[in-house]
Enzyme design. Structure first.
Site, mmCIF file in Angstrom:
data_model
loop_
_atom_site.group_PDB
_atom_site.id
_atom_site.type_symbol
_atom_site.label_atom_id
_atom_site.label_comp_id
_atom_site.label_asym_id
_atom_site.label_seq_id
_atom_site.Cartn_x
_atom_site.Cartn_y
_atom_site.Cartn_z
ATOM 1 C CG PHE A 399 -2.223 -0.534 1.176
ATOM 2 C CD1 PHE A 399 -2.849 -0.709 -0.035
ATOM 3 C CD2 PHE A 399 -2.903 -0.893 2.324
ATOM 4 C CE1 PHE A 399 -4.132 -1.227 -0.110
ATOM 5 C CE2 PHE A 399 -4.187 -1.414 2.269
ATOM 6 C CZ PHE A 399 -4.796 -1.577 1.049
ATOM 7 C CD GLU A 400 -1.694 4.862 1.034
ATOM 8 O OE1 GLU A 400 -1.415 5.635 0.116
ATOM 9 O OE2 GLU A 400 -2.847 4.729 1.469
ATOM 10 N N GLY A 401 2.624 3.056 -1.966
ATOM 11 C CA GLY A 401 4.001 2.991 -2.437
ATOM 12 C C GLY A 401 4.702 1.842 -1.732
#
Length: 589
Positions: A399-401
């Site tokens: 997630f999120e990079g």
């Protein structure tokens, strides 16, 4: 008092009075945390099995109940129906939601990456139209960046937006993948390239013709959160639904990802505490060989390690939330571009957001894994909550990079800041050469945390030595040396982690005395020494990649000088820490 500069921790000494710790929470902040806990216990936990079966109506109903309590409006300005809370308070909400399992993600995606693009980058009309129903739960938001062919390479998106001849609307075409809340969201924050080149952001509504939702993904974990593709076929989006300006989508995306990364770390903190509670209670209730398994030293050592890492993560998360509030205090909240100023103030600490994300997700993975191990075979059985925590935790490193992308961003961001003259990184590195000549080996440390304070200073010197060497050797080609960058990132993560724990422990000692701060001192002592071992190993690996022969031997000799220290009895310390966890049957400080 001047504002703390993002990334400056790696070269500056920090006064413990400057950092925010959980011990500083106000009564109001604690009440917000308690309200969140009560909501989860009273409204979500009784229905958790139904939530895990992906009951859309139930999830929406729970979101609206959360909205009634103000839990969806923490980051929304009061003028648009929100509470406009400080970042410490909104972080507490994120942490306390974790017992809600998948629903925590549903709510987190809505209030964070779903709503904040409009809070920070929406114009007045967009804010007035969308924020009140988003803050109340009347409408649910989703964030649409990832595509089937572009995940980490977000700017490689193929979704297009073409302005109509009369300029009244954009025609969007494309597919977005892995969209949280897609099954029931009303508002989608969609990234598309205007004319195939200018990366831009649009507010798309579910009711617009040409918007459709693909089937639910069958996931390893977070099964109670909706994850579907969003399909856009000749969708006519009104021109006034363009968020900010054409070609500014990357700035919106990266700013929102900063916040998403930090909020993810707060969620990992809450889940780590939950795992410690389940594991310690199980260890006290399970007997083998005629005694409770919690009485075996190796079980106690596991619980100690779990508690130590969670303590460090907690120290990092609230230190960073404090930095946000410090930066946001300078924003003119009544000004026309207050939202953008707020996003910029948070972006100051983009590097710290990535550090929190990596450390937080890897801490939860470790804690969840050890929690399953303590449960033994029962940890593999769905009847036990630790099994779900283990499965749900795995997505956080993606997630999120991904953590790999974030590891490249951490030193890359630092170097860019130095190149712009925002941080005197290379000047500090040059000054280090003379410092090394005058470094006094074999110092004696007698007081609590004295040696650990020295080790923190040495860790920063190790980073400067390895980092300066990498910049000098590779120069503009450094970004191609991903293993070196990842090693430098690991050192920075360890430094921020050990410093956060150290500053918190010192603050506790100053406030309550050494005796009452014993547990924090013990955990900090163990972590700093184990962290320094990892820093030394990363530095050796990097130096060996950059140098050879006599130069390498010289560099390793300098590293050995910086790393000289007296070992601590970590076995005895962990027995003491583990016994406290076993007695309390939860995360302790």
């Amino acid at each position: 008092m001047s504002k703390t500069i993002g990334g400056s921790f790696i070269i500056d000494d920090i006064d413990f009075n400057r950092v925010v710790t959980p011990e500083d929470f106000t009564e109001e902040q604690r009440m917000i945390g308690q309200t969140t806990e009560d909501f989860v216990a009273g409204e979500v936990v009784p229905h958790e099995e139904e939530v895990e079966k992906l009951n859309y109506a139930l999830s929406v109903s729970l979101l609206r109940k959360a909205g009634e309590l103000g839990l969806l409006g923490a980051d929304v300005p009061e003028a648009y129906g929100g509470l406009s809370l400080d970042k410490i308070s909104s972080t507490l909400i994120n942490e306390k939601l974790t017992k809600a399992s998948s629903f925590a993600l549903t709510l987190g995606a809505h209030v964070g990456i779903g709503t904040l693009p409009i809070v920070y980058f929406g114009n007045e009309e967009q804010k007035r139209r969308y924020l009140p129903p988003l803050a109340s739960g009347e409408k649910i938001a989703a964030y649409c960046l990832t595509e089937p062919s572009s995940g980490s390479d977000a700017l490689g998106a193929k979704t297009t937006a073409v302005l109509s001849e009369d300029g009244t609307h954009y025609v969007l075409n494309g597919t977005k993948q892995f969209i949280t809340n897609a099954g029931f969201a009303d508002v989608f924050i969609v990234y598309a390239k205007v004319n195939g080149t200018d990366f831009s952001t649009f507010i798309v509504e579910r009711t617009m013709e040409g918007v459709s939702i693909g089937p639910e993904e069958k996931k390893m974990g977070i099964k109670g959160s909706s994850t579907c593709p969003l399909i856009l076929e000749d969708v006519q989006v009104p021109a006034e639904n363009l968020l900010w300006e054409v070609g500014k989508g990357h700035l919106i995306a990266f700013n929102i990802l900063n916040i998403g990364r930090f909020k993810l770390a707060a969620g990992c903190l809450g889940a780590s505490k939950d795992a410690i509670e389940y594991a310690s209670k199980y260890a006290n209730g399970r007997s083998q060989f005629g005694r409770k398994i919690s009485s075996f030293p190796l079980i106690g050592a596991k619980l100690a390690d779990m508690n130590i890492r969670t303590f460090v993560l907690e120290s990092m998360v609230y230190r960073t939330a404090g930095l946000f509030d410090e930066g946001l205090a300078e924003v003119g909240h009544g000004s026309e571009n207050a939202g953008y100023q707020s996003a910029k103030a948070i972006a100051e600490y983009a590097l710290e957001c990535s550090i929190n994300k990596v450390f937080g997700s890897e801490t939860l993975d470790f804690v969840a894994d050890e929690g399953v191990q303590i449960h033994g075979g029962y940890g593999f059985i769905q009847e036990y909550r630790i099994e779900r925590i283990y499965r749900d935790s795995r997505i956080n490193r993606i997630f999120e990079g991904t953590n790999e992308i974030n590891r490249l961003l951490i030193p890359g961001t630092l170097i860019k800041r130095a190149m712009k003259g925002e941080l005197p990184l290379m000047q500090k590195a040059m000054a280090l050469q003379s410092d090394l000549l005058s470094l006094v080996p074999g110092q004696l440390f007698e007081g609590a945390l004295e040696q650990e304070t020295h080790l923190l200073a040495m860790a920063k010197k190790v980073f400067l030595m390895a980092g300066a060497g990498a910049v000098q050797k590779y120069q503009m080609k450094l970004e191609q040396e991903q293993e070196i960058l990842s090693g430098l990132a690991d050192i920075m993560i360890e430094v921020f982690a050990m410093e956060s724990a150290l500053l918190r422990a010192k603050k506790l000692m100053a406030r309550s005395g050494e005796a009452k701060s014993r547990l924090a001192v013990e955990m900090t002592t163990v972590f700093v020494h184990e962290s320094f071992d990892r820093i030394e190993a990363r530095a050796k690996q990097s130096l060996a990649a950059m140098e050879s022969g006599d130069m390498l031997r010289t560099q390793l000799s300098v590293l050995k000088k910086l790393a000289r220290r007296t070992a601590v009895d970590s076995i005895a310390l962990k027995r003491s820490i583990g016994s406290r966890v076993i007695e309390a049957e939860k995360y302790v400080l």
